[in-house]
Each structure stands twice: as C-alpha cells, then as structure tokens.
Design an enzyme around this catalytic site. Structure first.
Site, PDB file in Angstrom:
ATOM      1  N   GLU A  60       0.810  -1.221   0.000  1.00  0.00           N
ATOM      2  CA  GLU A  60       0.000   0.000   0.000  1.00  0.00           C
ATOM      3  C   GLU A  60       0.844   1.272   0.000  1.00  0.00           C
ATOM      4  OE1 GLU A  60      -0.931  -2.703   1.700  1.00  0.00           O
ATOM      5  OE2 GLU A  60      -2.926  -3.115   0.878  1.00  0.00           O
ATOM      6  N   HIS A 129     -12.016  -5.030   8.517  1.00  0.00           N
ATOM      7  CA  HIS A 129     -12.451  -4.917   7.119  1.00  0.00           C
ATOM      8  C   HIS A 129     -13.804  -4.227   7.022  1.00  0.00           C
ATOM      9  CE1 HIS A 129      -9.318  -7.960   6.784  1.00  0.00           C
ATOM     10  NE2 HIS A 129      -9.270  -7.724   5.483  1.00  0.00           N
TER      11      HIS A 129
END
Lengths: 324, 335
Positions: A60, A129
């Site tokens: 990321e 999540h």
C-alpha cells in the site's frame, strides 16, 4: 437514464475519465485482469490495457507513493486501496506526504490524484475490514473527502474527483456495491462540495452520509406516518463541506440529527454539530443529536454488527424520542 | 562484494573542476547554516550533511536538467546540487518571507521543482515510493527522465524501502536509489540494528539487483557510478540500488554533539574528507593552486551573497498561513 449498480457506476466513472484523458492511469491490487475483489473495475483492463490499468503487489505504501510521485510529474492517477482499513498501512503517504506537500512547498507541487477505497460495515467482515474512516481523512488538512450514497453520485462524483486538481479520498461504501439506481446517460460529472436535499420536511433535519443515507430516507418515511416531517440531507462531500445547504436546512426545521456509521468520537457529525451550535444557535429548538456506532470496533456476527451500526429503527426511535 | 575503484583519469578536467566547485559550495553552505544557527538566526532543527558532499555532487553533475531528485531532511546539498538558489535556501532556514518555501517548509523540506528538486522528505523512507512514482510517470510519458532518490542507511530497515525496491524492479522503472551509508542511524551504529553488514548492497540481491558498494567520499567514483546507473535507467534498463559509504562530520541534527562515535573513527574519516581528498587529486592532476583557490574564493563569495540575501528578507508573512492548501491557492474547506 440507465439502471446501474453502484459497482457498475464506479467502473463506468473510471472508464469515462480514462477515455477522456490519456493521463489518467489506474493502479491497485487485483484491479486488472481480476476486475477488483468487489468487481467494481470489471472491463477496464480489457478496454485500456495493462499499461493504464496496472496490478500492484500488496504494497500500500508503494501504491500510494507511486500515485503521488506520478501526480506531481504529470499523470492523474487513480489508486485503489482494497479496504479502507488498509489506509492505516499507508497513512504516512496520505496524511504526511500527499496532504502536506503542496502546502509545505507553497504551491510548487500539485497532486491531482484519487484514492478509491471500499469503506464501511454491513458485510460481517469483522473489525479490520468494516471501518468507516471518512473522519480520519477529514481531520487532515489538504485532503478532499467524498462518499457517495447511490450509483449516479458514485459515477458523477468519481468523475469530478478525477478532474479535481487536488488529492481526493473517495470512499465507496461496500454495502452499497450491489444497490441499483438510474445513472444519466452520456458524460456525467457532478460537483465536489455540494450536499443534496433528498427530502423536504418541516420538523427536523436528518443529515447522513453514504450507506446511512438510504437508512435515513427509510426512517423519514416511517416518521412521516407518525406525523414527524423530516428533511434528509445527503452530505456527499465532507471536504469541501457544503455548510450553506446543510445549515440552511437546519435553520428551516430548528432540529438537527446526524446519522454516522463511524464510532462515536470525532465523527464527521461532530463537526457539523459544532458548526450548527456556532452558527445556528438561535434557530435551534432542541438539542443536536448524533446517531452513531458506539465507540467500539465493529463486531463480526450479524446480530452484533446490525445492533452496533445505526439502523432504521434506531434512527426512528431516536428522532421520535427527541421530538416528543 | 566489491568496492568500485576510483575512476581517476577517466573524468574530464572541466567536470572535475565542476565537481570540486559544487562540493566546496555545499560545504560552505552547510557551515554557514551552522554559523547562522549559532547566531540564533536559524531556528528549529537542521540536519547537516558536512562530509557527505561527494554523493550529491557526483549525481548532481551527472543528472540531466529535467531529471528528478528526491531527498531527505538531510537534503540541503541535494537540492542545491540541482541549481536551487542558496539565498532562498538560507532564507527558508531562517524563516524569512523570501525563503524557498516562503517559510512554510523549513530546513527539512527544501524543494525547487523548476530545478528538478522534487522535495526533501522528513519521514524516513516515504520518498522512495514517491520517487518510483515519478519514474513511473516518466516511463509512461516516454520522457527519458530519471528519478534519483537519496536516503540514509537507516531507511533500509523501514517497509517503504522494500515496497519501493520491489515495485521499481517489477515495473522496470527509471529510478536510482542511492543509500548514503554514514554508519549511523541517527545516534545508533547501523550495524547494531541491521541483519546484514552492508544495509543496502547486501539487500540488492533480494530484488534481483546488482550489489553496488562504492566510496561515497570520492567524487570521481560517485560521478562514475552516477553516470552508469542513470544511463542504465534512461536506456530502459530499470532501477539500481547504490550504497555509498560516507561519514557525517557532525551529529545527526543540531541537537546532537555525536559523542557516541569513537575518536579514532572520527579521525580516520576526517582524513578521508571528500573535499581534502579531491583537492589533493586535482593538484596531482596538474591543476594549479591558483585555479583551485579561485574556485574556493568564488564559493565563499556565493555563500556570502546568499547570506546577505537571506538576512535582508522580511519575516515570513502571516497571510501565507491560509494559502496553498489547494490548487486555487486557498485553504477553503467550506462554503
């Protein structure tokens, strides 16, 4: 008008902008041949090829850093972070680098880039999540923050984000990906920093964002049958914030409720409540009430997650009790 | 592991004079910054690169005018090596309105985009992926530009280093990563906290790259490796990772007297001062004392003029505070 799902509208928005501007490039994990883990980028790899739709490793920091370096040297990149929770792994790039570099260099650098990410709960994915993190981004000067609630806005606001000369964090609410709605045919570009009044009522103003918007609308329907007429405002964009529309609706009804998916502390609604208290105090007829997830991580089990997040029932009950 | 031999004799006379001139200018600038700090005219912190001039100079001279430099908070030399104004840099250190960033960046963020100095980054490791992104942009725009990214030895232990290296190799990006190994990660010997002896060179093979370890105090060596690695990147050969051994003459930052370093080590490295070494080499190559002295005098004059320019600036303007968050010049977040 064509009926598209929210995920199809996202892909259509990216495709529209990539076709228009050859400097728009799109990178992320599994976005290419796989079409995205949420299938929100299906068809882009086939249409624009592996140079403009590039798969990345699970890195990321590299994804967001690359987008920044590319944006400061002439591209208009779109970078996907698969789940917004993963923003935490590249927050330095976003909060320290992307948000601050234009300011620190007194405008030597422009960063026209979009970070798209799947945000929010309702999918039983558990605490890592499922977060709603718009308020993290809103708290950092230098970032624009957008969160659409329906397919038409998803396409139009995404197009506006790509065309914007500054960095935009674009939060796609993952529980909305399958929701269908009419999207204007042809080129569709919306405006950042404009809230929308979705329903007009004289008694109270309910301000909501993203997945909380359809819940607020359902709640307003139920409240109407009780004789409470609620205005519903879809914030759409937290930065820039359309305070003129939001506070204008608060002044008209004299009551403000916010519906936020985020945990309680420092949610975006707290800023709106603060603005209303500062600027509309004399027009308020009662306390400002925030409806949020409790200050906890989201639990995974369906009954727990549903009970934790603001529900239509909780919105109705809270408004009814407060308006009594 | 090989340490590349000095390329003595291979570098043209004019280039050598340019390398020497640049190193002396960078040295004089840093010393002036330190003096101004002692006068309490430079506030905040500053991280001087005294002793590390050969690396920035070697690359600075080898780069094309439109190539990109990315550097760290110890980045005065890399920014100036691209041609950025010394006066504007000193004024920025002094918080003046005529500073390079009008007072909004400070010592750790010197940037001069029009000279290809794309920023000084103060979070360790952050600029490696950003440099890779600029290289990606150059690659897809087919511009032939190369991004050169300077960082310290401590950076090799942070995740962004590894993410950037991997991405750069997978995408075959025109980027050169230059590790300035000055033996200390802030206050701690790098070898005490690193799994391998050579923090960058020993990691190169993990990314399929050649291990390159060079004498970072030798300007000829640095110029030579700069030409090789930039040439490779420009020709489409992909990234390189260079580890240049060097030593900072002072502490990590102005708060650090660097008393943790053994005296013998400091003595040894001061004897290998890149400017002393290079001056001797120029004399051996038949360049006269007068010509060298002239370069030194001109560097001093340039720094003196920059100091006057910086001292003459008014304090940074308060109305800058709410400017340049956005591309329209404003800081507006609401209507």
């Amino acid at each position: 008008m064509a009926e598209l799902s929210y995920r199809e509208a996202i892909a259509a928005g990216i495709a529209q902008e990539m076709a228009r501007d050859p400097m728009v490039y799109f990178i992320g994990e599994d976005i290419g041949a796989a079409g995205g883990v949420f299938k929100a980028t299906v068809g882009l790899f086939e249409r624009f090829g592996p140079d403009r739709v590039r798969d990345t490793p699970i890195s990321e920091q590299a994804i967001i850093g690359a987008a920044m370096g590319a944006a400061m040297t002439g591209l208009r990149p779109i970078a996907e972070i698969m789940f917004s929770d993963f923003l935490a792994t590249c927050w330095d790039m976003i909060a320290n680098q992307i948000a601050k570099t234009r300011y620190m260099t007194d405008g030597q650098v422009a960063l026209p880039l979009v970070i798209r990410t799947a945000n929010g709960g309702g999918t039983r994915f558990g605490a890592q999540h499922s977060q709603s993190l718009e308020n993290w981004a809103m708290a950092v000067p230098g970032l624009k923050v957008v969160a659409p609630s329906n397919p038409a806005d998803a396409k139009g606001l995404l197009a506006a984000a790509v065309r914007d000369p500054d960095p935009v964090l674009f939060f796609e609410q993952k529980s909305l990906y399958g929701v269908k709605g009419n999207v204007p045919d042809g080129e569709h570009v919306d405006t950042l920093g404009s809230a929308k009044v979705l329903r007009d009522g004289k008694d109270c103003t309910i301000v909501a964002l993203a997945a909380m918007v359809p819940k607020a609308m359902q709640a307003a329907e139920q409240l109407a049958s009780d004789g409470i007429q609620a205005t519903v405002v879809d914030v759409r964009s937290l930065v820039p914030l359309d305070t003129r529309t939001i506070l204008g609706e608060v002044v008209k009804t004299g009551r403000l409720f916010t519906v936020e998916e985020n945990p309680r502390l420092c949610g975006w609604g707290a800023e709106i409540a603060s603005l209303a208290a500062d600027e509309c105090f004399d027009d308020l007829d009662g306390p400002i009430v925030r409806i949020t997830t409790p200050h906890v991580p989201l639990p995974a089990a369906d009954v727990l997650e549903d009970a934790a997040m603001p529900s239509v029932e909780r919105i109705v009950a809270t408004v009814r009790k407060s308006m009594r | 592991m090989r340490i590349k031999a000095p390329a003595t004799g291979e570098v043209e006379r004019a280039t050598r004079l340019r390398l020497y001139q640049l190193m002396v200018e960078l040295r004089d600038f840093e010393q002036r910054a330190y003096e101004l700090f002692l006068e309490n005219l430079v506030r905040g912190t500053s991280h001087l690169a005294l002793g590390q001039e050969a690396i920035g100079a070697g690359y600075g001279v080898a780069m094309r005018a439109d190539d990109y430099t990315f550097c760290t908070y110890r980045g005065h030399n890399h920014t100036l090596a691209r041609g950025a104004s010394m006066g504007a840099a000193l004024a920025e250190l002094m918080g003046r309105g005529n500073g390079m960033l009008h007072g909004k960046g400070g010592s750790m963020h010197l940037t001069d985009v029009k000279h290809g100095a794309m920023g000084s980054y103060a979070i360790v490791g952050a600029h490696l992926p950003i440099a890779a992104g600029a290289a990606w942009s150059a690659q897809v725009r087919k511009s032939g530009q190369v991004a050169v990214c300077f960082f310290g030895d401590g950076t090799t232990n942070i995740g962004a280093f590894h993410e950037a290296l991997n991405l750069a190799v997978v995408w075959k990006l025109p980027v050169v990563f230059v590790c300035e190994n000055n033996l200390y990660m802030e206050y701690t010997p790098i070898e005490a906290v690193t799994a391998v002896k050579h923090p960058a060179a020993d990691r190169a093979s993990a990314y399929g790259l050649e291990s390159i370890l060079v004498d970072g105090n030798d300007a000829d060596v640095m110029y030579d490796i700069a030409r090789q690695t930039i040439g490779k990147a420009r020709a489409g050969g992909g990234p390189s990772l260079v580890e240049a051994l060097t030593y900072r003459h002072g502490g990590h930052s102005r708060a650090d007297p660097a008393q943790y370093r053994p005296e013998a080590e400091v003595r040894e490295w001061l004897a290998r001062d890149p400017i002393k070494v290079y001056r001797r080499r120029l004399l051996e190559a038949g360049i006269g004392e007068a010509e060298i002295g002239d370069i030194e005098a001109r560097a001093q004059q340039k720094v003196d003029a920059a100091t006057e320019e910086a001292r003459g600036g008014a304090p940074a303007r308060v109305d800058e505070i709410e400017r340049q968050i956005w591309s329209d010049g404003s800081a507006t977040w609401r209507n």
